[in-house]
Design a protein around this motif. Structure first.
Motif, PDB file in Angstrom:
ATOM      1  N   MET A  53       0.783  -1.110  -0.010  1.00  0.00           N
ATOM      2  CA  MET A  53      -0.020   0.063  -0.196  1.00  0.00           C
ATOM      3  C   MET A  53       0.824   1.208  -0.070  1.00  0.00           C
ATOM      4  O   MET A  53       1.158   1.723   1.118  1.00  0.00           O
ATOM      5  CB  MET A  53      -0.941   0.170   1.139  1.00  0.00           C
ATOM      6  CG  MET A  53      -1.843  -1.126   1.391  1.00  0.00           C
ATOM      7  SD  MET A  53      -3.000  -1.070   2.835  1.00  0.00           S
ATOM      8  CE  MET A  53      -3.607  -2.789   2.765  1.00  0.00           C
ATOM      9  N   PRO A  54       1.439   1.621  -1.164  1.00  0.00           N
ATOM     10  CA  PRO A  54       2.287   2.728  -1.187  1.00  0.00           C
ATOM     11  C   PRO A  54       1.646   4.156  -0.510  1.00  0.00           C
ATOM     12  O   PRO A  54       2.598   4.792   0.043  1.00  0.00           O
ATOM     13  CB  PRO A  54       2.775   3.000  -2.459  1.00  0.00           C
ATOM     14  CG  PRO A  54       1.887   2.018  -3.236  1.00  0.00           C
ATOM     15  CD  PRO A  54       1.154   0.949  -2.445  1.00  0.00           C
ATOM     16  N   HIS A  55       0.345   4.125  -0.784  1.00  0.00           N
ATOM     17  CA  HIS A  55      -0.207   5.475  -0.275  1.00  0.00           C
ATOM     18  C   HIS A  55      -0.080   5.404   1.164  1.00  0.00           C
ATOM     19  O   HIS A  55      -0.554   6.436   1.742  1.00  0.00           O
ATOM     20  CB  HIS A  55      -1.592   5.590  -0.850  1.00  0.00           C
ATOM     21  CG  HIS A  55      -2.432   4.411  -0.225  1.00  0.00           C
ATOM     22  ND1 HIS A  55      -2.306   3.322  -0.800  1.00  0.00           N
ATOM     23  CD2 HIS A  55      -3.425   4.764   0.186  1.00  0.00           C
ATOM     24  CE1 HIS A  55      -3.238   2.509  -0.466  1.00  0.00           C
ATOM     25  NE2 HIS A  55      -4.099   3.274   0.438  1.00  0.00           N
ATOM     26  N   ARG A  56       0.126   4.318   2.051  1.00  0.00           N
ATOM     27  CA  ARG A  56       0.050   4.388   3.362  1.00  0.00           C
ATOM     28  C   ARG A  56       1.632   4.460   3.949  1.00  0.00           C
ATOM     29  O   ARG A  56       1.779   4.324   5.269  1.00  0.00           O
ATOM     30  CB  ARG A  56      -0.476   3.320   3.972  1.00  0.00           C
ATOM     31  CG  ARG A  56      -2.042   3.039   3.812  1.00  0.00           C
ATOM     32  CD  ARG A  56      -2.834   4.244   3.949  1.00  0.00           C
ATOM     33  NE  ARG A  56      -2.644   4.920   5.559  1.00  0.00           N
ATOM     34  CZ  ARG A  56      -3.084   5.981   5.654  1.00  0.00           C
ATOM     35  NH1 ARG A  56      -3.678   6.981   4.964  1.00  0.00           N
ATOM     36  NH2 ARG A  56      -2.844   6.334   6.997  1.00  0.00           N
ATOM     37  N   THR A  57       2.631   4.777   3.227  1.00  0.00           N
ATOM     38  CA  THR A  57       3.735   5.046   3.672  1.00  0.00           C
ATOM     39  C   THR A  57       4.284   6.631   3.162  1.00  0.00           C
ATOM     40  O   THR A  57       3.985   6.805   2.160  1.00  0.00           O
ATOM     41  CB  THR A  57       4.869   3.821   3.171  1.00  0.00           C
ATOM     42  OG1 THR A  57       4.792   2.590   3.669  1.00  0.00           O
ATOM     43  CG2 THR A  57       6.470   4.545   3.534  1.00  0.00           C
ATOM     44  N   PHE A  58       4.967   7.208   4.194  1.00  0.00           N
ATOM     45  CA  PHE A  58       5.175   8.348   4.220  1.00  0.00           C
ATOM     46  C   PHE A  58       6.718   8.676   4.501  1.00  0.00           C
ATOM     47  O   PHE A  58       6.949   8.183   5.566  1.00  0.00           O
ATOM     48  CB  PHE A  58       4.267   9.623   5.004  1.00  0.00           C
ATOM     49  CG  PHE A  58       2.965   9.455   4.477  1.00  0.00           C
ATOM     50  CD1 PHE A  58       2.506   9.887   3.412  1.00  0.00           C
ATOM     51  CD2 PHE A  58       2.072   8.424   5.256  1.00  0.00           C
ATOM     52  CE1 PHE A  58       0.881   9.911   3.341  1.00  0.00           C
ATOM     53  CE2 PHE A  58       0.706   8.416   4.884  1.00  0.00           C
ATOM     54  CZ  PHE A  58       0.190   9.001   4.067  1.00  0.00           C
ATOM     55  N   ALA A  59       7.302   9.468   3.533  1.00  0.00           N
ATOM     56  CA  ALA A  59       8.816   9.627   4.019  1.00  0.00           C
ATOM     57  C   ALA A  59       9.444  10.979   4.244  1.00  0.00           C
ATOM     58  O   ALA A  59       8.602  12.071   3.590  1.00  0.00           O
ATOM     59  CB  ALA A  59       9.694   8.982   2.712  1.00  0.00           C
ATOM     60  N   THR A  60      10.289  11.370   5.080  1.00  0.00           N
ATOM     61  CA  THR A  60      11.003  12.474   5.266  1.00  0.00           C
ATOM     62  C   THR A  60      12.559  12.180   5.270  1.00  0.00           C
ATOM     63  O   THR A  60      12.802  11.072   5.726  1.00  0.00           O
ATOM     64  CB  THR A  60      10.454  13.376   6.489  1.00  0.00           C
ATOM     65  OG1 THR A  60      10.765  14.734   6.107  1.00  0.00           O
ATOM     66  CG2 THR A  60      10.534  12.837   7.573  1.00  0.00           C
ATOM     67  N   VAL A  61      13.064  13.405   5.377  1.00  0.00           N
ATOM     68  CA  VAL A  61      14.689  13.108   5.799  1.00  0.00           C
ATOM     69  C   VAL A  61      14.835  13.874   6.875  1.00  0.00           C
ATOM     70  O   VAL A  61      14.460  15.153   6.904  1.00  0.00           O
ATOM     71  CB  VAL A  61      15.236  13.511   4.419  1.00  0.00           C
ATOM     72  CG1 VAL A  61      15.283  14.938   3.847  1.00  0.00           C
ATOM     73  CG2 VAL A  61      17.029  13.335   4.552  1.00  0.00           C
ATOM     74  N   ASP A  62      15.501  13.309   7.870  1.00  0.00           N
ATOM     75  CA  ASP A  62      15.628  14.299   9.167  1.00  0.00           C
ATOM     76  C   ASP A  62      17.148  14.013   9.991  1.00  0.00           C
ATOM     77  O   ASP A  62      17.769  14.750  10.310  1.00  0.00           O
ATOM     78  CB  ASP A  62      14.559  14.089  10.155  1.00  0.00           C
ATOM     79  CG  ASP A  62      14.247  12.472  10.222  1.00  0.00           C
ATOM     80  OD1 ASP A  62      14.997  11.697  10.030  1.00  0.00           O
ATOM     81  OD2 ASP A  62      13.056  12.264  11.153  1.00  0.00           O
TER      82      ASP A  62
END
Lengths: 470, 201
Positions: A53-62
């Motif tokens: 479910m690609p729409h249920r994973t969210f990415a950021t860089v921190d």
């Protein structure tokens, strides 16, 4: 039968029982960052798996982003490689990435709530132990390892055993100069760094009822420092008001339905708890750590422990090891300990209210000579709002460096590091040996206002005195 | 995917004493600037094995030649506390360890290790002291962790251990990496998701 929020969320997300007795648990929301996800994508490729479910994973860089260098390529080629890898993985697998160019980048535990992705009654996982932060919204949120990041990518589930639930009730009004950070440091001191192993912590009571979402997040964030993988607060009007109108929040007719659904997840009166702890808010004072784990805390008015007075052999050894590392004298006051660096930021205390509170007090004060003070907003949105309110200018006028968003000196995977044996007054969450980038660097954890007081005094100080808080 | 059935682990052991040994100690964050887990073993306990000021090797147990080649790690309470980094058990495993015996483990570390097929078993403080004493006397002591009988045998002695049943089951039956079983469940995952408003859309 009345049930706790933990039980309700667990039951709603339990897919089936696995052969070893664990539950295959549906993870509704998956958050990823650059440090713990690249190997998981590597495993996906090796096993020829797709993201379910690609729409249920969210990415950021921190973790690795420099806070004073915005232009790529970064000077550190390894940091740039991790950045590139995350971009490539998100593009290839169709995952939303809050990259710097979106203006929504920031620490993963700040971005989720800011976007309205973090919602009550949901399950959340992230390859980061501070995922417990999201529990502030009445979500059940787990920090996971990289193999589990792979499991969630491939199946939107992971194998887990249920946790017991300990209700930690804090009642009454906090005294002036006492903050959410002091509440959690007090709790960890009381229950120990492994007191929460096997438990989810439910934070409740009138103190939490009165807390803002940001204060609740600060407490839930450090659940893991008390050994609890999950910490949460039941959702209420404060939760719903925070979420209304955010980009990923339901809207229109869906909003009322969502609120009714969210409300239904709150723990039922009379439900079973495996343990209950009650704390009087008035007993909590500004708290600072003296040692090398977050449970080694004392109030600003107390003295550093003396190993000679320890009752058990391993307690004595633990105190001796910590004092030797921290270079503190047994039985000496912690107040007055000279600092070299002051750090305000992190997923614990890098939110708008933290900087507002600091700005309110440091206005008109100056950071002491010889102290390096940095203020690192937790997200680009926090940064922008602070800048709109002039908070950046107030902090800069006081002598703080105002930086760009990221994890920064909390774990020093970017260029913000302690040098040698520098001692840092820090609003972050861990005071482990070497945590802030120098193998001999020293950390004293405290609330942001206490960090500001230490920066101004040049030594660990009581913010209530430095800033005449009453 | 066929996984080994891990019913016991035997080998020499090394004692790394102390409570609350955290994941930053096991693998400092700066060594996590990588996109694979390869080579992490080299940096296991890096900052306590090498004096940060002089660069000289310290008297850390892993630097003691008498214990080189040990495959079982012995430690205190709350081992692996702190971050969720799988880099920590990966570093331990890649260094050459096959199992850890401690008074207790942090939750996330325990789960990560089990998924890698590296048993983390609990023994009480007195029994850990007995094993440590045997190792101090003879570093070549052969130690066996028996996951069927839930005991550790060494130097003619045996002590009881505990291990969460779901983890024991997964290890001895060769299903410690759950991915295959999780994939089998995907049809049920979809029907569970369909019942939840935030996932149904």
């Amino acid at each position: 039968m009345p049930e706790s929020l933990f039980q309700k969320v667990w039951n709603a997300h339990a897919v089936r029982t696995l052969a070893n007795g664990q539950t295959q648990l549906l993870i509704g929301t998956h958050l990823i960052h650059e440090v713990t996800s690249p190997q998981a994508f590597g495993m996906m490729r090796d096993l020829k798996l797709k993201v379910l479910m690609p729409h249920r994973t969210f990415a950021t860089v921190d973790h690795i982003v420099p806070t004073n260098e915005l232009v790529e390529p970064y000077k550190d080629p390894l940091a740039q490689a991790m950045m590139d890898e995350l971009r490539k993985n998100c593009a290839q697998f169709g995952i939303t990435f809050f990259d710097r160019a979106t203006g929504k980048q920031g620490i993963v535990h700040i971005v989720g709530p800011e976007q309205g992705i973090t919602q009550p009654g949901t399950t959340i996982a992230c390859g980061d132990s501070h995922t417990s932060t999201h529990g502030a919204f009445g979500a059940v949120a787990f920090g996971i390892g990289t193999s589990q990041v792979r499991d969630v990518l491939a199946t939107q589930t992971m194998a887990l055993g249920a946790l017991k639930v300990r209700r930690i009730e804090v009642n009454g009004k906090l005294r002036p100069g006492v903050y959410a950070k002091d509440v959690i440091l007090h709790i960890i001191r009381l229950l120990g760094v492994n007191g929460g192993t096997g438990y989810a912590y439910e934070y409740a009571g009138s103190t939490f009822d009165g807390f803002s979402m940001e204060e609740r997040m600060t407490v839930c964030n450090m659940s893991i420092e008390g050994g609890a993988r999950v910490g949460y607060v039941n959702p209420d009007e404060t939760t719903f008001a925070f979420l209304k109108g955010r980009p990923y929040s339901p809207n229109g007719a869906d909003w009322d339905k969502a609120v009714a659904n969210w409300r239904s997840f709150a723990s039922d009166p009379g439900c079973h708890y495996d343990d209950v702890v009650k704390i009087n808010a008035a007993d909590i004072a500004p708290t600072v750590t003296w040692g090398i784990n977050p449970g080694q805390g004392i109030t600003i008015l107390e003295n550093v422990p003396d190993p000679a007075k320890a009752t058990a052999a391993d307690e004595k050894a633990g105190i001796e090891e910590a004092l030797a590392y921290m270079k503190l004298k047994p039985g000496a006051p912690i107040k007055g300990t000279k600092i070299d660096v002051a750090f305000i930021g992190s997923c614990t205390n890098g939110r708008l209210s933290d900087f507002r509170e600091v700005a309110k007090y440091v206005k008109g004060h100056k950071v002491a000579a010889g102290v390096k003070a940095i203020a690192v907003p937790g997200s680009q949105i926090v940064a922008l709002q602070c800048e709109k309110e002039g908070i950046d200018k107030v902090l800069a006028a006081a002598g703080f460096e105002w930086r760009a968003a990221g994890c920064s000196m909390c774990l020093a995977m970017n260029p913000d590091k302690l040098v040698g044996e520098q001692l840092c007054a820090s609003s972050s969450n861990r005071n482990f040996k070497g945590r802030q980038g120098s193998p001999t660097g020293r950390t004293i954890l405290m609330s942001p206002v206490m960090v500001a007081a230490a920066a101004v005094a040049g030594s660990v100080a009581d913010a209530r005195e430095v800033f005449s808080v009453s | 995917m066929s996984l080994a059935k891990i019913t016991s682990v035997s080998g020499r052991a090394v004692n790394v004493p102390g409570n609350d040994i955290d994941t930053d100690r096991i693998i400092p964050a700066r060594f996590m600037k990588c996109v694979t887990f390869d080579g992490l073993g080299e940096f296991l306990f890096h900052d306590v094995r090498k004096d940060p000021k002089t660069g000289q090797i310290t008297n850390h147990p892993l630097n003691d030649a008498r214990f080189s080649g040990a495959t079982i790690l012995l430690s205190g309470a709350n081992f692996g506390c702190g971050s969720s980094r799988e880099h920590a058990p990966q570093a331990i495993q890649k260094y050459g360890f096959k199992a850890v015996i401690a008074e207790g483990f942090a939750e996330i570390f325990f789960g990560n290790s089990t998924t890698l097929g590296m048993p983390c078993v609990n023994a009480n403080r007195e029994d850990i002291a007995k094993i440590a004493a045997a190792l101090a006397k003879d570093p070549a002591t052969e130690v066996t962790i028996d996951l069927a009988k839930l005991e550790v045998r060494f130097a003619g002695q045996a002590v009881k251990i505990t291990l969460r049943e779901s983890a024991r089951d997964a290890l001895v039956n060769g299903r410690w990496d759950a991915i295959g079983e999780l994939i089998e469940g995907i049809p049920s995952v979809k029907s569970t998701a369909a019942k939840l408003p935030y996932l149904a859309a």
